[in-house]
Design an enzyme around this catalytic site. Structure first.
Site, PDB file in Angstrom:
ATOM      1  N   THR A  79      14.657  30.670  12.444  1.00 16.31           N
ATOM      2  CA  THR A  79      13.989  31.320  11.203  1.00 16.31           C
ATOM      3  C   THR A  79      15.784  32.572  10.957  1.00 16.31           C
ATOM      4  O   THR A  79      16.819  31.677  10.871  1.00 16.31           O
ATOM      5  CB  THR A  79      13.160  32.741  11.837  1.00 16.31           C
ATOM      6  OG1 THR A  79      13.444  33.719  12.753  1.00 16.31           O
ATOM      7  CG2 THR A  79      11.572  31.671  12.398  1.00 16.31           C
ATOM      8  N   CYS A  80      15.925  33.151   9.612  1.00 15.95           N
ATOM      9  CA  CYS A  80      16.339  34.348  10.387  1.00 15.95           C
ATOM     10  C   CYS A  80      17.130  35.328  11.347  1.00 15.95           C
ATOM     11  O   CYS A  80      17.741  35.786  11.804  1.00 15.95           O
ATOM     12  CB  CYS A  80      16.067  35.448   9.393  1.00 15.95           C
ATOM     13  SG  CYS A  80      15.178  36.651   9.473  1.00 15.95           S
ATOM     14  N   ARG A  82      15.854  33.629  15.190  1.00 16.26           N
ATOM     15  CA  ARG A  82      15.956  32.566  16.083  1.00 16.26           C
ATOM     16  C   ARG A  82      16.188  30.856  15.713  1.00 16.26           C
ATOM     17  O   ARG A  82      16.182  30.809  14.276  1.00 16.26           O
ATOM     18  CB  ARG A  82      14.638  32.429  16.872  1.00 16.26           C
ATOM     19  CG  ARG A  82      13.906  32.098  15.607  1.00 16.26           C
ATOM     20  CD  ARG A  82      12.253  32.031  15.862  1.00 16.26           C
ATOM     21  NE  ARG A  82      11.450  33.602  16.114  1.00 16.26           N
ATOM     22  CZ  ARG A  82      11.563  34.800  16.508  1.00 16.26           C
ATOM     23  NH1 ARG A  82      11.773  33.775  17.978  1.00 16.26           N
ATOM     24  NH2 ARG A  82      11.499  35.896  17.307  1.00 16.26           N
ATOM     25  N   SER A 135       8.960  39.428  17.073  1.00 16.06           N
ATOM     26  CA  SER A 135       9.989  39.091  15.355  1.00 16.06           C
ATOM     27  C   SER A 135      10.777  40.892  16.368  1.00 16.06           C
ATOM     28  O   SER A 135      10.328  41.308  16.723  1.00 16.06           O
ATOM     29  CB  SER A 135       8.818  39.173  15.403  1.00 16.06           C
ATOM     30  OG  SER A 135       8.767  37.783  14.731  1.00 16.06           O
ATOM     31  N   GLU A 142       4.817  36.602   8.440  1.00 18.36           N
ATOM     32  CA  GLU A 142       5.364  35.037   7.610  1.00 18.36           C
ATOM     33  C   GLU A 142       5.600  34.631   9.249  1.00 18.36           C
ATOM     34  O   GLU A 142       5.692  33.379   8.758  1.00 18.36           O
ATOM     35  CB  GLU A 142       7.441  35.490   7.171  1.00 18.36           C
ATOM     36  CG  GLU A 142       6.602  36.355   5.968  1.00 18.36           C
ATOM     37  CD  GLU A 142       6.463  37.367   6.570  1.00 18.36           C
ATOM     38  OE1 GLU A 142       4.928  37.947   4.924  1.00 18.36           O
ATOM     39  OE2 GLU A 142       6.388  38.265   7.115  1.00 18.36           O
ATOM     40  N   GLN A 146       5.803  29.957   9.957  1.00 12.78           N
ATOM     41  CA  GLN A 146       7.482  29.139  10.183  1.00 12.78           C
ATOM     42  C   GLN A 146       6.968  28.178  11.078  1.00 12.78           C
ATOM     43  O   GLN A 146       7.473  27.376  10.847  1.00 12.78           O
ATOM     44  CB  GLN A 146       8.603  30.461  10.007  1.00 12.78           C
ATOM     45  CG  GLN A 146       8.913  30.855   8.612  1.00 12.78           C
ATOM     46  CD  GLN A 146       9.907  32.401   9.270  1.00 12.78           C
ATOM     47  OE1 GLN A 146       9.463  32.994  10.494  1.00 12.78           O
ATOM     48  NE2 GLN A 146      10.653  32.716   8.056  1.00 12.78           N
ATOM     49  N   GLY A 219      13.291  37.128  -0.579  1.00  8.61           N
ATOM     50  CA  GLY A 219      13.766  37.887  -1.628  1.00  8.61           C
ATOM     51  C   GLY A 219      12.676  37.859  -2.539  1.00  8.61           C
ATOM     52  O   GLY A 219      12.924  39.014  -3.124  1.00  8.61           O
TER      53      GLY A 219
END
Length: 432
Positions: A79-80, A82, A135, A142, A146, A219
């Site tokens: 993820t962004c 990890r 997180s 989210e 994932q 986004g």
């Protein structure tokens, strides 16, 4: 057959097994989770930039997959915040292979912020990840999708054995249960929420010109949140113009093709893209860069790790929910241990029963041949002998197999292996 029955009688004399005491034994979580391992790099140990630099591309993933032996269980979760590699097998051997593979890809492993986890540490960590406790924004929803996506992807690659499958299925269950039984995910969660909250504290979003670079998952969520807030002047910028147009039309916003030179006309820029080179942020009052790795540099750029202050305030307000979530995790760890011990017991019992069935089949065949020589037709003797021997086996070995299951739950693998050797099973313990 008589030989097997005598073996069973002598077995219990040799072992001195007392069924009553076995039933009172509790399972060991450490033993049940032996064989699980992970190599993880997260926002808690490294900067977002470092995480981004160690992100695995599609090519890296293929290299990593091909570098591992076929019998090694493997799941990569990215993820962004990890990069995490979960595995099942021999800890030292696989870790050595993983580090070598990552180093060959240009990743910084030795002496870095990567952490190696083993056994119960792996289970606890993955459960916390799925629950949203690990997180940047505690309780984000989210991450559960994932985790599911990573599990599905590696299952399709035939890399998920029944033990890793049990681990990830239980992690998904934990994530759902935490969100249904606690309020940890109530309100605004997710990095996009942090980004919009940060920007709104510094400028009036309603009177600002805003650009959102990237029409992907993050986004799109930023755009939706801006729309929910009633922000009107938003332009969606993306490499693929058609994707930007579809998202813009949904909210009646403007769209444009990606051009870094055109960003100076915006008051606020949100970035959530992957780009190979750094760009200097010029003209905009605030650039909130959620890209991994970060794309923009400049005094007006805010990165994910700088949003920690907001995240920490959110986490502070959810302390009680975190405590409740941790209680659920402990309960589910015990449930997973029982499931894995059941899988191990089924494997051992299957090995023994295969051996017993082989002996039974040979003895039935020999008896049928003897009776046939004495004038008893095969179609008469075979059904009778087959049913008789099956009944004897079931009645004789029911207690034995139950005790094998209990021994496995206890972690008494020496006695289980002794059982296998008595029945002529294959020697050597199975892989953890």
């Amino acid at each position: 057959p008589a030989g097997l029955i005598l073996r069973v009688k002598s077995l219990f004399v040799c072992l001195g097994i007392r069924r009553e005491s076995m039933l009172k034994a509790s399972a060991s979580l450490d033993l049940a989770f032996k064989g699980f391992g992970a190599l993880v790099l997260t926002h808690k140990d490294a900067s977002v930039d470092d995480v981004g630099l160690n992100y695995l591309s599609a090519h890296d993933i293929r290299m990593l997959n091909s570098s591992m032996p076929a019998d090694v269980g493997l799941v990569v979760l990215q993820t962004c915040n990890r990069v995490e590699i979960y595995f099942r097998g021999d800890q030292d051997s696989i870790l050595s292979r993983l580090k070598y593979a990552l180093t060959s890809m240009g990743k910084s492993v030795e002496g870095s912020r990567w952490r190696a986890l083993c056994g119960r540490e792996v289970v606890t960590h993955l459960f916390r990840v799925a629950a949203g406790l690990e997180s940047l924004s505690v309780g984000e929803n989210e991450i559960l999708g994932q985790v599911r996506g990573a599990y599905t992807q590696w299952r399709r690659k035939k890399r998920v054995d029944q033990h890793l499958s049990a681990l990830f299925e239980k992690a998904l269950h934990v994530g759902k249960r935490v969100r249904s039984e606690t309020s940890i995910s109530k309100g605004k969660t997710g990095v996009y929420s942090l980004a919009v909250a940060y920007a709104s504290q510094r400028v009036d979003l309603h009177s600002s010109r805003i650009a959102v670079i990237g029409a992907g998952d993050v986004g799109s969520k930023i755009v939706k949140m801006l729309n929910d807030l009633g922000v009107k002047d938003v332009t969606i910028i993306n490499r693929t113009v058609s994707t930007a147009r579809r998202l813009a039309e949904k909210y009646n916003y403007d769209y444009a093709a990606l051009s870094f030179d055109s960003l100076s006309g915006y008051d606020v820029v949100f970035s959530a893209i992957n780009h190979p080179s750094k760009k200097r942020a010029v003209g905009s009052r605030i650039v909130v860069d959620l890209s991994v790795p970060p794309v923009f540099v400049g005094e007006n750029v805010v990165y994910l790790e700088e949003l920690r202050e907001i995240a920490e305030r959110n986490a502070e307000s959810k302390k009680e929910e975190v405590r409740r979530a941790e209680g659920i995790i402990r309960e589910e760890e015990e449930a997973l241990a029982r499931r894995i011990q059941q899988l191990l017991a089924d494997m051992y019992i299957g090995r023994i029963m295969n051996r017993i069935e082989g002996i039974r089949g040979k003895e039935v065949k020999r008896a049928v041949n003897m009776l046939e020589h004495r004038g008893v037709q095969r179609d008469v003797s075979l059904p009778i002998l087959d049913a008789l021997t099956r009944s004897i086996i079931n009645k004789t070995f029911y207690r034995v197999l139950e005790d094998i299951r209990i021994l496995t739950y206890q972690g008494d693998m020496d006695h289980v292996e002794y059982l296998l050797s008595l029945f002529g099973g294959d020697s050597g313990k199975p892989s953890p």
